[in-house]
Structures are given as C-alpha cells and as structure tokens.
Scaffold this motif. Structure first.
Motif, short mmCIF file in Angstrom:
data_model
loop_
_atom_site.label_atom_id
_atom_site.label_comp_id
_atom_site.label_asym_id
_atom_site.label_seq_id
_atom_site.Cartn_x
_atom_site.Cartn_y
_atom_site.Cartn_z
N CYS A 280 30.99 -17.44 31.93
CA CYS A 280 31.36 -18.44 32.93
C CYS A 280 30.82 -19.80 32.50
O CYS A 280 30.00 -19.90 31.58
N ASP A 281 31.28 -20.85 33.17
CA ASP A 281 30.68 -22.16 32.99
C ASP A 281 29.37 -22.22 33.74
O ASP A 281 29.22 -21.59 34.81
N ILE A 282 28.42 -22.96 33.19
CA ILE A 282 27.12 -23.15 33.85
C ILE A 282 27.02 -24.62 34.25
O ILE A 282 27.16 -25.51 33.40
N TYR A 283 26.80 -24.86 35.53
CA TYR A 283 26.66 -26.22 36.05
C TYR A 283 25.19 -26.49 36.32
O TYR A 283 24.51 -25.71 37.00
N VAL A 284 24.68 -27.59 35.78
CA VAL A 284 23.28 -28.00 35.96
C VAL A 284 23.29 -29.31 36.75
O VAL A 284 23.97 -30.27 36.35
N ASP A 285 22.57 -29.34 37.87
CA ASP A 285 22.69 -30.48 38.79
C ASP A 285 21.78 -31.67 38.46
O ASP A 285 21.35 -32.41 39.34
N HIS A 286 21.48 -31.85 37.19
CA HIS A 286 20.72 -33.03 36.76
C HIS A 286 21.10 -33.35 35.31
O HIS A 286 21.65 -32.50 34.60
N GLY A 287 20.80 -34.55 34.89
CA GLY A 287 21.09 -34.94 33.52
C GLY A 287 20.17 -34.24 32.53
O GLY A 287 19.07 -33.82 32.87
N VAL A 288 20.64 -34.10 31.31
CA VAL A 288 19.87 -33.45 30.24
C VAL A 288 20.00 -34.30 28.99
O VAL A 288 21.06 -34.88 28.73
N ASP A 289 18.92 -34.39 28.24
CA ASP A 289 18.94 -35.17 27.00
C ASP A 289 19.64 -34.36 25.90
O ASP A 289 19.00 -33.62 25.15
N CYS A 290 20.96 -34.47 25.87
CA CYS A 290 21.73 -33.72 24.88
C CYS A 290 23.01 -34.48 24.58
O CYS A 290 23.31 -35.50 25.19
N PRO A 302 15.11 -13.95 36.85
CA PRO A 302 15.85 -12.94 37.61
C PRO A 302 15.83 -13.16 39.12
O PRO A 302 16.80 -12.84 39.81
N GLU A 303 14.74 -13.72 39.65
CA GLU A 303 14.63 -13.88 41.11
C GLU A 303 15.45 -15.06 41.65
O GLU A 303 15.62 -15.23 42.85
N LYS A 304 15.97 -15.90 40.73
CA LYS A 304 16.77 -17.06 41.15
C LYS A 304 18.25 -16.70 41.33
O LYS A 304 19.06 -17.55 41.67
N ILE A 305 18.62 -15.45 41.04
CA ILE A 305 20.02 -15.02 41.03
C ILE A 305 20.29 -14.12 42.25
O ILE A 305 19.46 -13.30 42.62
N THR A 306 21.47 -14.32 42.86
CA THR A 306 21.88 -13.50 44.00
C THR A 306 23.07 -12.63 43.59
O THR A 306 23.99 -13.10 42.90
N LEU A 307 23.05 -11.36 44.01
CA LEU A 307 24.17 -10.45 43.75
C LEU A 307 24.99 -10.25 45.01
O LEU A 307 24.44 -10.04 46.10
N THR A 308 26.32 -10.31 44.87
CA THR A 308 27.22 -10.05 46.00
C THR A 308 28.38 -9.18 45.52
O THR A 308 28.70 -9.15 44.33
N ALA A 316 31.74 -22.40 38.80
CA ALA A 316 30.65 -22.31 37.81
C ALA A 316 29.50 -21.50 38.39
O ALA A 316 29.41 -21.29 39.61
N ASN A 317 28.61 -21.04 37.50
CA ASN A 317 27.41 -20.28 37.90
C ASN A 317 27.77 -19.00 38.66
O ASN A 317 27.07 -18.59 39.58
N ILE A 318 28.87 -18.37 38.25
CA ILE A 318 29.29 -17.09 38.84
C ILE A 318 29.68 -16.16 37.69
O ILE A 318 30.68 -16.39 37.00
N ALA A 319 28.87 -15.14 37.48
CA ALA A 319 29.13 -14.18 36.39
C ALA A 319 29.46 -12.81 36.99
O ALA A 319 28.79 -12.38 37.94
N SER A 371 22.14 -21.35 41.78
CA SER A 371 22.35 -22.76 42.12
C SER A 371 22.24 -23.64 40.87
O SER A 371 21.73 -23.20 39.83
N GLY A 372 22.69 -24.88 41.00
CA GLY A 372 22.68 -25.81 39.87
C GLY A 372 21.30 -26.19 39.39
O GLY A 372 21.14 -26.63 38.25
N GLY A 373 20.29 -26.01 40.23
CA GLY A 373 18.93 -26.37 39.83
C GLY A 373 18.03 -25.19 39.53
O GLY A 373 16.82 -25.32 39.40
N ALA A 374 18.64 -23.99 39.43
CA ALA A 374 17.84 -22.76 39.33
C ALA A 374 17.25 -22.50 37.95
O ALA A 374 16.23 -21.84 37.83
#
Length: 380
Positions: A280-290, A302-308, A316-319, A371-374
């Motif tokens: 999947c695409d990964i969305y990051v909610d802040h700028g990165v030096d790249c 592992p604890e930052k991820i929710t299963l449904t 984005a951010n859905i695998a 989430s985008g900041g996880a």
C-alpha cells in the motif's frame, strides 16, 4: 488578581547547552591488535544521571565501562571525570567504584562485614564504619539480614549487598556491569525500580551497561545505543523508542515492522511513500528530509497498528492480509499477519476485556491501519 502558575524547572542538564558534563569522553578509541573494540566515541554524562550503555555482545559497551574504571587505557582520546583528566590515573585513585555482574561477595563474611570491608581497608574509625554500614543497610532494606552470609540470601538480596558495598566509599561515579543479569525476570523488574529509587535518593551518577532493552528503558535518564564500537544514538528512552535515527536503532529497541519504499510525494507538510513490501501507499503527516524517488524505510511499532475485519476508509496506510498466528501473553495479544505482498506484519493489542467474543481469530482476513504520525521514516 490570580497568580500566574509557575512553570516546572527542567532538571535535565543534557538539554541545557551551558551545563557542564560530569563525565566527558572525547574521541576515545580502544584497539586490541588491529581490532577497534571502541571507535572514536564521544559522550557527555551529567551529574546525578542514570545513564545506560545499551548494546549487543561485542558492541564495545563493557570495554568503555572498563576504561572509565581504569582497568583499560584508551588507545587514543581522553576521559575526564568531574573535570579531572583520567589519563594514567590508576583505578584505586579514581572517584569511581564498579559493581560487577557476579557481585563478587566474600562468602565467609556476613552482609555487614561485606559492606564494611572497603572502609576497614581505608582505616576508617570503627564508629564511623558502623554508622555508614547501618545507613546503607537501611537504604537497601537489608537491616534484618546484617548477620547472614551471602549463601543465605536470595539473588535480589545479594545484588543489594553488592550495591551497598559499592556505595560504601561514597564514589562520585558508580559503574554497573549487567547488574541485574543474574536475576529472574520478575525479580529483575522489581529490582529495577529499587535501583532507580536508591540512585535518586543518593544523587550518585550511575552508568549501567546492559544488553537488555527493557532494563535500559526502565532505568535510564538517557540511553547510549552502541553498535560495533560506535555510539549509534543517544537520547531519552521515549526518544530512542519513538524517534529512532536508523534502521539499526529501530530494530534493536523493541519490536518493529520495517518496510522499504520510494518517495512519490515530497511536500513541506507530508510525504507519500509507495511500498511494494507493505502492499500500500504510506502517508506521513509531516515533512521529511528526502528527495523524490529516494528509496527509504518506514518503521512502525506493532502497538501503533489497528486490525479490523472491514476495510477502513482512505487510500493509504491500509495493508490487507491473513492472520497466521496469535500469541496470547496475558496483558496483550500478538498477531502475526501475512500481508498480500508476502511480507509479515506484527501487531499487538492490549487485552482490556476478559474473554472478548469479538476478538480476531486465526486465518481471518484483516486490514491493518495506522495514522500518518505513527511511524518513523529512516534514510539509513
């Protein structure tokens, strides 16, 4: 007129650029033949810190500790303790004591005599020795055991005797080499809190060497993560865990999922990464030096991820994957999810309910979302 609330004073000297380090290690290298056990390490440690040197076997942490104690001389570089250059200063003349993993207690002496041994060797008057020993027995909560021999004590009690003996001469700096390594898990956890309380009570600077990440996280004001003789990262426990600076640190501290990807959007307020490994695409909610099209890695705990069971909204951010294994650990459950990409993802969930009838089971198709900041974006 109401008074303005006073702001709490930040007591962390490493955040103050004007604070003077208590221990200063400058460009220290230690070679054994052609092999550098410690390679150009620079490190400042402040008064009353409980600093942990954390690393695996062969990372150089124990060699660095032995140089601080004076048992090894640096091949190059300098070590200062309390403003004094330690070059050529023998161990017995340093304001330092060292507590070894084995505890090295005298089996034929009582607890009281073990603690008093170093003070007697120094020729301290008997009444002063008795007062100091009594003070230390009270500090480590061993007053009822003063006349027992080491073999009559539990592992945790022997550890506290060794600590009291190491503190008897009131060193400015106490070095502890894997101090809790010989204890079982439950006792180790209990003793960690006792060690912190004792250190805070005395205000002595502690430097602890350990390979145990949980121990370092529980004890330390700051952690220096070592790898192949170098300092990989220095930071407060939460910073090292939440904001690792490299794939090595992210993987060494705790459990982590790591996915390689390519930057497809690079904006000031967000980054989008296309990851075949995550599927999947990964969305990051802040700028990165790249840079656009740069290959980098995304690390998420592992604890930052929710299963449904149902697919969440979003692009984005859905695998998607299948639950291949579940480990029930009492306080939490660990899910091993095989993603459609073929990669594995580890997800943890706190068991806040008893016997949850809606809990996700083996072989279920699930969606992992975060989430985008996880997570952390890593370029090295």
């Amino acid at each position: 007129m109401a008074k303005k609330p006073q702001l709490a004073v930040d007591t962390r000297p490493w955040r103050d650029p004007n604070a003077k380090p208590f221990v200063r290690i400058k460009n220290v290298t230690k070679k054994f033949g052609d092999v550098a056990a410690v390679a150009d390490v620079s490190l400042d440690i402040y008064k009353s810190e409980l600093f942990c040197l954390l690393g695996g076997s062969g990372s150089g942490k124990s060699t660095l500790l032995r140089m601080l104690a004076g048992f090894e001389e640096p091949t190059s570089g300098t070590i200062e303790i309390d403003g004094q250059d330690m070059t050529g200063v023998p161990p017995y003349q340093r304001p330092v004591n060292m507590m070894f993993q084995s505890y090295a207690l005298f089996p034929h002496m009582s607890v009281e005599k073990n603690i008093a041994y170093g003070l007697k060797r120094e020729g301290m008057p008997k009444d002063e020795i008795a007062a100091r020993v009594e003070e230390l027995l009270r500090l480590v909560k061993l007053e009822p055991y003063a006349q027992r021999r080491p073999h009559q004590l539990s592992g945790g009690q022997r550890q506290r005797v060794a600590l009291a003996r190491a503190l008897a001469k009131r060193p400015k700096l106490l070095l502890l080499d894997e101090p809790l390594g010989a204890l079982d898990k439950k006792l180790r956890e209990e003793t960690q809190f006792e060690l912190v309380k004792i250190q805070e009570t005395l205000g002595v600077t502690f430097i602890v060497v350990t390979h145990d990440q949980e121990e370092a996280m529980s004890l330390a004001t700051r952690i220096g993560v070592m790898n192949q003789g170098e300092i990989a990262m220095i930071g407060e426990p939460a910073d090292v865990y939440e904001f690792p600076n490299s794939r090595f640190v992210a993987g060494f501290i705790g459990s982590v999922n790591m996915f390689e990807g390519v930057v497809t959007e690079d904006e000031a307020d967000h980054v989008r990464i296309r990851s075949a490994e995550a599927g999947c695409d990964i969305y990051v909610d802040h700028g990165v030096d790249c840079a656009p099209d740069q290959i980098l890695w995304y690390a998420i705990r592992p604890e930052k991820i929710t299963l449904t069971r149902e697919r969440p909204e979003g692009d984005a951010n859905i695998a998607k994957g299948i639950v291949e294994d579940i480990a029930y650990l009492g306080d939490m459950s660990v899910f091993q999810v095989k993603l459609d990409s073929g990669q594995y993802m580890r997800v943890t969930k706190a068991n806040s309910e008893r016997g949850d009838p809606n809990a996700i089971k083996w072989d279920e198709e699930v969606y992992a979302q975060w989430s985008g900041g996880a997570g952390s974006v890593l370029t090295v």
